[in-house]
Design an enzyme around this catalytic site. Structure first.
Site, PDB file in Angstrom:
ATOM      1  N   ASP A  10       0.854  -1.181   0.000  1.00 45.64           N
ATOM      2  CA  ASP A  10       0.000   0.000   0.000  1.00 45.64           C
ATOM      3  C   ASP A  10       0.894   1.236   0.000  1.00 45.64           C
ATOM      4  OD1 ASP A  10      -1.583   2.157   0.781  1.00 45.64           O
ATOM      5  OD2 ASP A  10      -2.624   1.043   2.357  1.00 45.64           O
ATOM      6  N   ILE A  11       0.747   2.067  -1.003  1.00 37.97           N
ATOM      7  CA  ILE A  11       1.654   3.224  -1.150  1.00 37.97           C
ATOM      8  C   ILE A  11       1.543   4.190   0.025  1.00 37.97           C
ATOM      9  CG2 ILE A  11       0.119   4.748  -2.509  1.00 37.97           C
ATOM     10  CD1 ILE A  11       2.614   5.256  -4.336  1.00 37.97           C
ATOM     11  N   ASN A  24      -7.530  12.365  -9.990  1.00 35.97           N
ATOM     12  CA  ASN A  24      -8.341  12.714 -11.156  1.00 35.97           C
ATOM     13  C   ASN A  24      -8.285  14.238 -11.298  1.00 35.97           C
ATOM     14  OD1 ASN A  24     -10.565  13.941  -9.632  1.00 35.97           O
ATOM     15  ND2 ASN A  24     -10.913  11.840  -8.938  1.00 35.97           N
ATOM     16  N   GLY A  32      -9.552   4.313  -5.149  1.00 30.40           N
ATOM     17  CA  GLY A  32      -8.219   3.753  -5.376  1.00 30.40           C
ATOM     18  C   GLY A  32      -7.141   4.447  -4.566  1.00 30.40           C
ATOM     19  N   ASP A  34      -6.026   7.421  -4.773  1.00 31.35           N
ATOM     20  CA  ASP A  34      -6.439   8.770  -4.395  1.00 31.35           C
ATOM     21  C   ASP A  34      -7.192   8.761  -3.059  1.00 31.35           C
ATOM     22  OD1 ASP A  34      -6.717  11.451  -4.842  1.00 31.35           O
ATOM     23  OD2 ASP A  34      -8.325  11.273  -6.319  1.00 31.35           O
ATOM     24  N   SER A 122      -3.080   4.789 -13.819  1.00 33.97           N
ATOM     25  CA  SER A 122      -4.115   4.461 -14.831  1.00 33.97           C
ATOM     26  C   SER A 122      -4.513   2.986 -14.883  1.00 33.97           C
ATOM     27  CB  SER A 122      -3.706   4.912 -16.249  1.00 33.97           C
ATOM     28  OG  SER A 122      -3.803   6.308 -16.389  1.00 33.97           O
ATOM     29  N   THR A 123      -3.942   2.142 -14.027  1.00 32.10           N
ATOM     30  CA  THR A 123      -4.243   0.705 -14.149  1.00 32.10           C
ATOM     31  C   THR A 123      -5.428   0.252 -13.299  1.00 32.10           C
ATOM     32  OG1 THR A 123      -2.706   0.089 -12.383  1.00 32.10           O
ATOM     33  CG2 THR A 123      -1.828   0.142 -14.646  1.00 32.10           C
ATOM     34  N   GLY A 124      -6.061   1.197 -12.613  1.00 30.70           N
ATOM     35  CA  GLY A 124      -7.212   0.835 -11.786  1.00 30.70           C
ATOM     36  C   GLY A 124      -8.506   1.192 -12.498  1.00 30.70           C
ATOM     37  N   TYR A 126      -9.057   3.519 -14.354  1.00 30.40           N
ATOM     38  CA  TYR A 126      -8.821   3.978 -15.730  1.00 30.40           C
ATOM     39  C   TYR A 126      -8.443   2.844 -16.694  1.00 30.40           C
ATOM     40  CZ  TYR A 126      -9.318   8.865 -14.196  1.00 30.40           C
ATOM     41  OH  TYR A 126      -9.795  10.064 -13.700  1.00 30.40           O
TER      42      TYR A 126
HETATM   43  P1  ADP Z   1      -6.378   5.213 -11.911  1.00 27.27           P
HETATM   44  O1  ADP Z   1      -7.650   6.019 -11.784  1.00 27.27           O
HETATM   45  O2  ADP Z   1      -5.198   6.048 -12.381  1.00 27.27           O
HETATM   46  O3  ADP Z   1      -6.574   3.953 -12.685  1.00 27.27           O
HETATM   47  P2  ADP Z   1      -6.475   3.791  -9.335  1.00 27.27           P
HETATM   48  O4  ADP Z   1      -6.180   4.377  -8.005  1.00 27.27           O
HETATM   49  O5  ADP Z   1      -7.877   3.361  -9.617  1.00 27.27           O
HETATM   50  O6  ADP Z   1      -5.968   4.896 -10.392  1.00 27.27           O
HETATM   51  O7  ADP Z   1      -5.531   2.549  -9.606  1.00 27.27           O
HETATM   52  C1  ADP Z   1      -4.173   2.627  -9.954  1.00 27.27           C
HETATM   53  C2  ADP Z   1      -3.443   1.394  -9.449  1.00 27.27           C
HETATM   54  O8  ADP Z   1      -3.177   1.560  -8.056  1.00 27.27           O
HETATM   55  C3  ADP Z   1      -4.214   0.095  -9.564  1.00 27.27           C
HETATM   56  O9  ADP Z   1      -3.309  -0.901 -10.040  1.00 27.27           O
HETATM   57  C4  ADP Z   1      -4.685  -0.196  -8.147  1.00 27.27           C
HETATM   58  O10 ADP Z   1      -4.775  -1.601  -7.894  1.00 27.27           O
HETATM   59  C5  ADP Z   1      -3.557   0.394  -7.342  1.00 27.27           C
HETATM   60  N1  ADP Z   1      -3.862   0.797  -5.964  1.00 27.27           N
HETATM   61  C6  ADP Z   1      -5.071   1.002  -5.371  1.00 27.27           C
HETATM   62  N2  ADP Z   1      -4.899   1.376  -4.080  1.00 27.27           N
HETATM   63  C7  ADP Z   1      -3.557   1.397  -3.844  1.00 27.27           C
HETATM   64  C8  ADP Z   1      -2.733   1.685  -2.721  1.00 27.27           C
HETATM   65  N3  ADP Z   1      -3.254   2.040  -1.540  1.00 27.27           N
HETATM   66  N4  ADP Z   1      -1.372   1.590  -2.862  1.00 27.27           N
HETATM   67  C9  ADP Z   1      -0.818   1.256  -4.045  1.00 27.27           C
HETATM   68  N5  ADP Z   1      -1.540   0.987  -5.159  1.00 27.27           N
HETATM   69  C10 ADP Z   1      -2.892   1.035  -5.057  1.00 27.27           C
END
Ligand code: ADP
Length: 169
Positions: A10-11, A24, A32, A34, A122-124, A126
């Site tokens: 988790d970042i 966004n 996600g 954000d 963008s991999t979530g 988006y």
């Molecule tokens: P986007 O709208 O750019 O696609 P998202 O947040 O929906 O952004 O997803 C981007 C990536 O981050 C996805 O691969 C998702 O699984 C991952 N992700 C979601 N939550 C976390 C987190 N807390 N830490 C790291 N990566 C995350």
């Protein structure tokens, strides 16, 4: 020389000079990464995002660009917010995805950040296919001229981690 590292997790639990948010264009929060950043980072980040909107980003942050705020309660000095493109099968938006990494690193350079943690932008929501997103992310970071010493990709699940790891070799 920039070192690229990979972490599974988790970042918002990372310690780095700058943590990149896959925001966004409204900058007013979302799901996600954000949502997680605003939840753990606390209200200070959103307050600064609102001030940016009021001051010079009235129309929101354009796709592919980056802005900096405080990191609030995160274990970081700054959050770099960047807006990834929504994946499209009919239009090549990879230049915009590359721009997210380039512009975020440029912002980090301007701050003097040495360590920067990125999610897989963008991999979530988006929907960008992970393998192609990893290719663009890694190629762009490798090609960037930056003083950042460590670029850390923080991958949220094993599948994403494995895709990045396969490309790093
Ligand atoms: P986007 O709208 O750019 O696609 P998202 O947040 O929906 O952004 O997803 C981007 C990536 O981050 C996805 O691969 C998702 O699984 C991952 N992700 C979601 N939550 C976390 C987190 N807390 N830490 C790291 N990566 C995350």
């Amino acid at each position: 020389m920039t070192t690229i590292t990979l972490v599974l997790g988790d970042i918002t639990r990372e310690s780095a000079d700058a943590i990149v948010n896959a925001a966004n264009s409204s900058l007013l929060g979302g799901g996600g990464v954000d949502g997680a950043i605003h939840r753990r980072g606390g209200p200070e980040i959103l307050e600064e995002c609102r001030r940016l909107r009021a001051a010079h980003l009235g129309g929101g942050l354009p796709t592919g660009q980056a802005v900096v705020t405080t990191a609030g309660r995160l274990d970081a000095r700054w959050v770099v917010h960047t807006v990834g493109p929504v994946f499209s099968a009919s239009e090549d938006r990879s230049g915009l995805l590359a721009s997210c990494y380039r512009e975020s690193l440029k912002a980090a350079d301007g701050l003097g950040a040495r360590t920067v943690a990125f999610p897989a932008i963008s991999t979530g929501v988006y929907r960008w296919p992970m393998d192609d997103a990893a290719r663009i992310a890694l190629e762009t970071v490798r090609a960037a001229r930056t003083s950042v010493e460590e670029v850390r990709f923080v991958l949220f699940d094993q599948r994403a981690y494995d895709v990045f790891a396969a490309r790093i070799g």
